[in-house]
Design a protein around this motif. Sequence first.
Motif, short mmCIF file in Angstrom:
data_model
loop_
_atom_site.label_atom_id
_atom_site.label_comp_id
_atom_site.label_asym_id
_atom_site.label_seq_id
_atom_site.Cartn_x
_atom_site.Cartn_y
_atom_site.Cartn_z
N LEU A 44 0.63 -1.15 0.32
CA LEU A 44 0.18 0.02 0.23
C LEU A 44 0.69 1.18 0.05
O LEU A 44 0.62 2.10 -0.49
N CYS A 45 2.39 1.05 0.50
CA CYS A 45 2.67 2.01 0.70
C CYS A 45 3.64 2.28 -0.40
O CYS A 45 4.60 1.76 -0.47
N ARG A 46 3.47 3.34 -1.45
CA ARG A 46 3.94 2.91 -3.25
C ARG A 46 5.21 3.93 -3.24
O ARG A 46 6.53 3.75 -3.54
N GLY A 47 5.05 5.13 -2.08
CA GLY A 47 6.85 5.66 -1.36
C GLY A 47 8.38 4.83 -1.05
O GLY A 47 9.29 4.81 -1.80
N PHE A 48 7.43 3.29 -1.29
CA PHE A 48 8.97 2.47 -0.75
C PHE A 48 9.45 1.92 -1.86
O PHE A 48 10.41 1.88 -1.91
N TYR A 49 8.10 1.43 -2.86
CA TYR A 49 9.08 1.13 -3.88
C TYR A 49 10.07 2.55 -4.92
O TYR A 49 11.18 1.48 -5.72
N TYR A 50 8.99 3.68 -4.66
CA TYR A 50 10.03 4.36 -5.22
C TYR A 50 11.44 4.83 -4.92
O TYR A 50 12.38 5.19 -5.45
#
Length: 230
Positions: free
Chosen positions: A30-36
């Motif tokens: 759910l936290c796309r910032g982690f992938y970015y």
Amino acid sequence: MKRPSKFFSVLTAAALALFLVTGSVAVPILCRGFYYSQAEALELAEETGFSPEVIRGAFDQVMDYLVKGKPFGTGELKWSESGQSHFADCRELFQLDFRILEVSAALLAAVGILILAKKIRLHRFAGRGPCFWAFAGMGIGVLLLGIWAAVDFTSLFTAFHTLLFPGKSNWVFDYRVDEIILILPEAFWLRAAALVAGLAFGLGALLAILEEVIHRVTRPKSVYEELRGL
């Protein structure tokens, strides 16, 4: 005073372990910032030749499909029917994770309400509460998987997919027809696994410590302890 319930204690420990694991798994989903952040740290733009915008666009479209049920796509990257079928399998697993998370949270909330209403008391096996046993059981599993990942992450990755996708080989991608695999390297999955393990282990340990502190503060004092306090 009600007799401590062994059933509700076991139920609470099991529900808490499931909540910690599925909740931790949900974070990188759910936290796309982690992938970015990992895409930047792993220098995927330099490694793949795709621009940061193309990488984010492809990742976002795949995640929209997996989480929100939107039409499948990988942005500007090529994909195959086999690749899409694997992501369809992943979507079912993601939804299963969310459902288990919801059910375990509901069970924990229900037990909490019963405790606050003084309808039940939880049994302490070997002098330890359910938070400790949830942490112990989950922690052992996390530790063993962590050791396996540190020794040979590739074999763990293979075993994981073989277990979750029995009889299927669509999780083996050919980067020439499914370019999405280029922006989801093994190094990213290793870091995602470390995040999940760290969250589950850390929160489990915190809850076990808080449980013990609360127990020591709120438990009735013995006559001997009361005399010592005078």
